[in-house]
Design a protein around this motif. Structure first.
Motif, PDB file in Angstrom:
ATOM      1  N   ALA A 345      22.129 147.589  83.329  1.00 18.43           N
ATOM      2  CA  ALA A 345      22.888 149.104  83.590  1.00 18.43           C
ATOM      3  C   ALA A 345      24.570 148.837  83.685  1.00 18.43           C
ATOM      4  O   ALA A 345      25.137 149.749  83.204  1.00 18.43           O
ATOM      5  N   ALA A 346      24.982 147.796  84.171  1.00 19.24           N
ATOM      6  CA  ALA A 346      26.406 147.394  84.452  1.00 19.24           C
ATOM      7  C   ALA A 346      26.850 147.280  83.167  1.00 19.24           C
ATOM      8  O   ALA A 346      28.083 147.822  82.745  1.00 19.24           O
ATOM      9  N   ALA A 347      26.382 146.428  82.119  1.00 18.97           N
ATOM     10  CA  ALA A 347      26.844 146.193  80.884  1.00 18.97           C
ATOM     11  C   ALA A 347      27.057 147.518  80.203  1.00 18.97           C
ATOM     12  O   ALA A 347      28.223 147.798  79.446  1.00 18.97           O
ATOM     13  N   LEU A 348      25.975 148.415  80.243  1.00 12.53           N
ATOM     14  CA  LEU A 348      26.205 149.659  79.494  1.00 12.53           C
ATOM     15  C   LEU A 348      27.282 150.540  80.043  1.00 12.53           C
ATOM     16  O   LEU A 348      28.020 151.199  79.260  1.00 12.53           O
ATOM     17  N   ALA A 349      27.456 150.563  81.153  1.00 12.02           N
ATOM     18  CA  ALA A 349      28.708 151.276  81.939  1.00 12.02           C
ATOM     19  C   ALA A 349      29.788 150.738  81.636  1.00 12.02           C
ATOM     20  O   ALA A 349      30.722 151.506  81.263  1.00 12.02           O
ATOM     21  N   GLN A 350      29.967 149.527  81.553  1.00  8.71           N
ATOM     22  CA  GLN A 350      31.137 148.915  81.350  1.00  8.71           C
ATOM     23  C   GLN A 350      31.742 149.097  79.763  1.00  8.71           C
ATOM     24  O   GLN A 350      32.645 149.383  79.533  1.00  8.71           O
ATOM     25  N   GLU A 351      30.694 149.058  78.925  1.00 10.46           N
ATOM     26  CA  GLU A 351      30.984 149.247  77.740  1.00 10.46           C
ATOM     27  C   GLU A 351      31.502 150.956  77.416  1.00 10.46           C
ATOM     28  O   GLU A 351      32.333 151.114  76.692  1.00 10.46           O
ATOM     29  N   TRP A 361      43.792 155.009  74.885  1.00 11.88           N
ATOM     30  CA  TRP A 361      44.922 154.457  74.263  1.00 11.88           C
ATOM     31  C   TRP A 361      45.295 154.806  73.003  1.00 11.88           C
ATOM     32  O   TRP A 361      46.350 155.213  72.590  1.00 11.88           O
ATOM     33  N   GLU A 362      44.234 155.174  72.210  1.00 11.82           N
ATOM     34  CA  GLU A 362      44.565 155.929  70.793  1.00 11.82           C
ATOM     35  C   GLU A 362      45.211 157.240  70.820  1.00 11.82           C
ATOM     36  O   GLU A 362      46.107 157.633  70.090  1.00 11.82           O
ATOM     37  N   LEU A 363      44.794 157.783  71.993  1.00 12.53           N
ATOM     38  CA  LEU A 363      45.559 159.355  72.294  1.00 12.53           C
ATOM     39  C   LEU A 363      46.946 159.124  72.925  1.00 12.53           C
ATOM     40  O   LEU A 363      47.636 160.065  73.174  1.00 12.53           O
ATOM     41  N   GLU A 370      45.681 147.873  78.969  1.00  9.45           N
ATOM     42  CA  GLU A 370      44.544 148.550  79.867  1.00  9.45           C
ATOM     43  C   GLU A 370      43.368 148.503  79.051  1.00  9.45           C
ATOM     44  O   GLU A 370      42.328 148.098  79.614  1.00  9.45           O
ATOM     45  N   TRP A 371      43.375 148.860  77.791  1.00 12.26           N
ATOM     46  CA  TRP A 371      42.248 148.899  76.863  1.00 12.26           C
ATOM     47  C   TRP A 371      41.834 147.521  76.670  1.00 12.26           C
ATOM     48  O   TRP A 371      40.628 146.874  76.914  1.00 12.26           O
ATOM     49  N   LEU A 372      42.713 146.392  76.608  1.00 11.71           N
ATOM     50  CA  LEU A 372      42.340 145.018  76.429  1.00 11.71           C
ATOM     51  C   LEU A 372      41.640 144.403  77.902  1.00 11.71           C
ATOM     52  O   LEU A 372      40.722 143.965  77.676  1.00 11.71           O
ATOM     53  N   GLN A 373      42.246 144.990  78.818  1.00  7.04           N
ATOM     54  CA  GLN A 373      41.501 144.611  79.936  1.00  7.04           C
ATOM     55  C   GLN A 373      40.282 145.210  80.191  1.00  7.04           C
ATOM     56  O   GLN A 373      39.409 144.471  80.866  1.00  7.04           O
ATOM     57  N   ALA A 374      39.913 146.530  79.787  1.00  8.50           N
ATOM     58  CA  ALA A 374      38.440 146.881  79.906  1.00  8.50           C
ATOM     59  C   ALA A 374      37.600 146.206  79.024  1.00  8.50           C
ATOM     60  O   ALA A 374      36.709 146.130  79.129  1.00  8.50           O
ATOM     61  N   MET A 377      36.544 143.164  80.506  1.00  4.25           N
ATOM     62  CA  MET A 377      35.582 143.284  81.546  1.00  4.25           C
ATOM     63  C   MET A 377      34.134 143.708  80.789  1.00  4.25           C
ATOM     64  O   MET A 377      33.110 143.087  81.142  1.00  4.25           O
ATOM     65  N   ALA A 378      34.119 144.188  79.704  1.00  2.35           N
ATOM     66  CA  ALA A 378      32.989 144.841  79.095  1.00  2.35           C
ATOM     67  C   ALA A 378      32.365 143.441  78.372  1.00  2.35           C
ATOM     68  O   ALA A 378      31.158 143.273  78.319  1.00  2.35           O
ATOM     69  N   ARG A 379      33.353 142.421  77.826  1.00  2.00           N
ATOM     70  CA  ARG A 379      32.686 141.337  77.404  1.00  2.00           C
ATOM     71  C   ARG A 379      32.214 140.376  78.555  1.00  2.00           C
ATOM     72  O   ARG A 379      31.023 139.896  78.100  1.00  2.00           O
ATOM     73  N   ALA A 380      32.863 140.233  79.648  1.00  2.00           N
ATOM     74  CA  ALA A 380      32.094 139.737  80.505  1.00  2.00           C
ATOM     75  C   ALA A 380      30.891 140.010  81.182  1.00  2.00           C
ATOM     76  O   ALA A 380      30.008 139.260  81.241  1.00  2.00           O
ATOM     77  N   SER A 381      30.732 141.466  81.179  1.00  2.00           N
ATOM     78  CA  SER A 381      29.509 142.147  81.604  1.00  2.00           C
ATOM     79  C   SER A 381      28.387 141.895  80.421  1.00  2.00           C
ATOM     80  O   SER A 381      27.401 141.802  80.820  1.00  2.00           O
ATOM     81  N   ARG A 382      28.756 141.838  78.972  1.00  2.31           N
ATOM     82  CA  ARG A 382      27.821 141.702  78.202  1.00  2.31           C
ATOM     83  C   ARG A 382      27.298 140.076  78.089  1.00  2.31           C
ATOM     84  O   ARG A 382      26.173 139.958  78.037  1.00  2.31           O
ATOM     85  N   ALA A 383      28.286 139.031  78.255  1.00  2.00           N
ATOM     86  CA  ALA A 383      27.854 137.793  78.579  1.00  2.00           C
ATOM     87  C   ALA A 383      26.909 137.609  79.731  1.00  2.00           C
ATOM     88  O   ALA A 383      25.848 136.740  79.707  1.00  2.00           O
TER      89      ALA A 383
END
Length: 437
Positions: A345-351, A361-363, A370-374, A377-383
């Motif tokens: 659940a945490a990984a899905l939320a972080q994704e 960032w695109e907008l 900020e996006w790279l940091q996010a 965190m998503a990669r760490a959560s996936r791992a």
């Protein structure tokens, strides 16, 4: 940056929901059993059982053998009177009633313990195979994830480079992206090295087990059916370690009874013939020899009785440890399942958070850092989710191995249960006339 990359990014990064069968991620059972049978400790246990079978037969036969004594001699009465004489004896020691039954019981208990030792050695080898196999799947999953993330970041870098060329993005953003991509390559190299090492270790340890070119997909862990208490009781009921300890107790009790019986020594019975004075005198006699028991025999009996009490206490300790381990193993499987669900659940939320940050960032509503940091965190959560998934599958696999539901002989649990609950009466020795040895 266009939005056509967002959906592939999110689709590849979201945790997979493959629902495989219980054993789809494991090696085929016939191949696994063949690999386990070839392990050195299993082969050593087989040899130990063969030795125990020979020892049982030797104990049943007994160590007493026929003993022949021949004494040819020449007697001289005076220089003119000489005789050739002969004396011979054939004798054998006889086990008193009850001692042969005790010897047979000692051999049977030792053989049963050795046979259970084969199953226990296979069980320990199965544990190692499960650990090695899941380590390989874990490292392969992390390496595949690292490769996917590196490829996706390379695609993002290409789009960003195009925007820099068009003047729609700053050069420093491309530098940040290059640094991030270099880190991802380093992570991928490390993860791939770990996966290769795990695969080589698996292939070296189990050469009889062919590994697939591509590791199987990791299914979603499922809760243990029937609950933890059911599996705890099954593990205890089928434990070969308890069966071995129980057979060792019965054996030592028989050894102690045998030592008590030996306080009454076994007699030796034989036939003696004499031929004196050149055949003028002949005699045939019955020879009975009985050792006179001393304090030594009493002390040996007390020693073996103390050993029996010690082995009985050790059996109780083994049983206690198995009960504790069984409870911990079953509870861990449930805990790992709950932990994986939380981390999924945490990984899905972080994704989702990373995807929103990227869109911002695109907008122009968020910076690239900020996006790279996010994304980090998503990669760490996936791992974390990957590791938790493998841990949950491994914990459930450990329950199945310890309960002998997987990678075991179909008759093993029946043999173990019989060995645990069989309480053979220890034969008693009697001071009655000798019986057959």
């Amino acid at each position: 940056m266009t939005r056509h990359l967002l959906l592939p990014l999110l689709a590849l990064a979201i945790i997979g929901t493959t629902r495989a069968g219980d054993g789809d991620f494991l090696p085929p059972e016939p191949l696994a059993m063949r690999a386990l049978a070839a392990q050195p400790d299993v082969r050593a246990a087989v040899a130990a059982a063969q030795a125990a079978a020979a020892e049982r037969d030797a104990l049943a036969a007994g160590s007493y053998e026929w003993e022949a004594i021949m004494i040819p001699q020449r007697r001289t009465v005076d220089p003119q009177l000489r005789y050739r004489e002969f004396e011979g004896q054939l004798s054998r020691r006889i086990r008193l009633p009850g001692k042969a039954a005790l010897d047979r019981a000692i051999g049977e208990h030792a053989l049963t313990a050795a046979q259970l030792g084969i199953d226990d050695a296979t069980h320990q080898a199965a544990r190692r195979l499960g650990q090695d196999w899941m380590t390989w799947l874990r490292t392969e999953a992390l390496a595949d994830d690292a490769q996917q993330q590196r490829m996706l970041m390379e695609q993002a870098r290409q789009l960003l480079a195009r925007r820099v060329q068009l003047g729609d993005a700053a050069r420093r953003d491309l530098d940040l992206m290059d640094a991030e991509l270099a880190q991802l390559r380093a992570v991928e190299l490390s993860a791939r090295a770990d996966a290769d090492a795990a695969r080589k270790a698996l292939a070296t340890t189990y050469p009889q087990l062919p590994l697939p070119a591509k590791p199987p997909q990791l299914p979603e862990p499922t809760p243990l059916p029937h609950g933890a208490a059911y599996w705890r009781d099954l593990i205890i009921q089928r434990s070969h370690e308890i069966g071995i300890a129980h057979q060792n107790t019965l054996r030592q009790q028989s050894v102690a009874a045998r030592a008590r019986a030996d306080r009454l020594p076994d007699p030796s019975i034989g036939l003696r013939v004499l031929d004196d004075r050149g055949g003028a005198e002949r005699a045939v006699g019955l020879v009975v020899s009985v050792p006179l028991g001393t304090r030594y025999r009493r002390d040996v009996a007390e020693r073996e009785a103390a050993h029996a009490a010690k082995v009985e206490a050790e059996e109780a300790m083994v049983r206690l440890e198995i009960v504790r381990d069984a409870q911990a193993t079953a509870d861990l499987a449930e805990a790992r399942q709950a932990q994986w669900q939380a981390l999924q659940a945490a990984a899905l939320a972080q994704e989702a958070a990373s995807a929103r940050t990227r869109r911002a960032w695109e907008l122009g509503e968020a910076s690239l850092p900020e996006w790279l940091q996010a994304e980090r965190m998503a990669r760490a959560s996936r791992a974390q989710e990957r590791v938790a998934r493998v841990d949950a599958l491994h914990a459930a696999l450990r329950v199945r191995i310890d309960s002998y539901e997987l990678w075991h002989d179909s008759d093993a649990e029946e043999t173990s249960a019989s060995a645990q609950h069989t309480t053979l009466a220890v034969p008693q020795a009697h001071a009655t006339p000798p019986a057959n040895p």
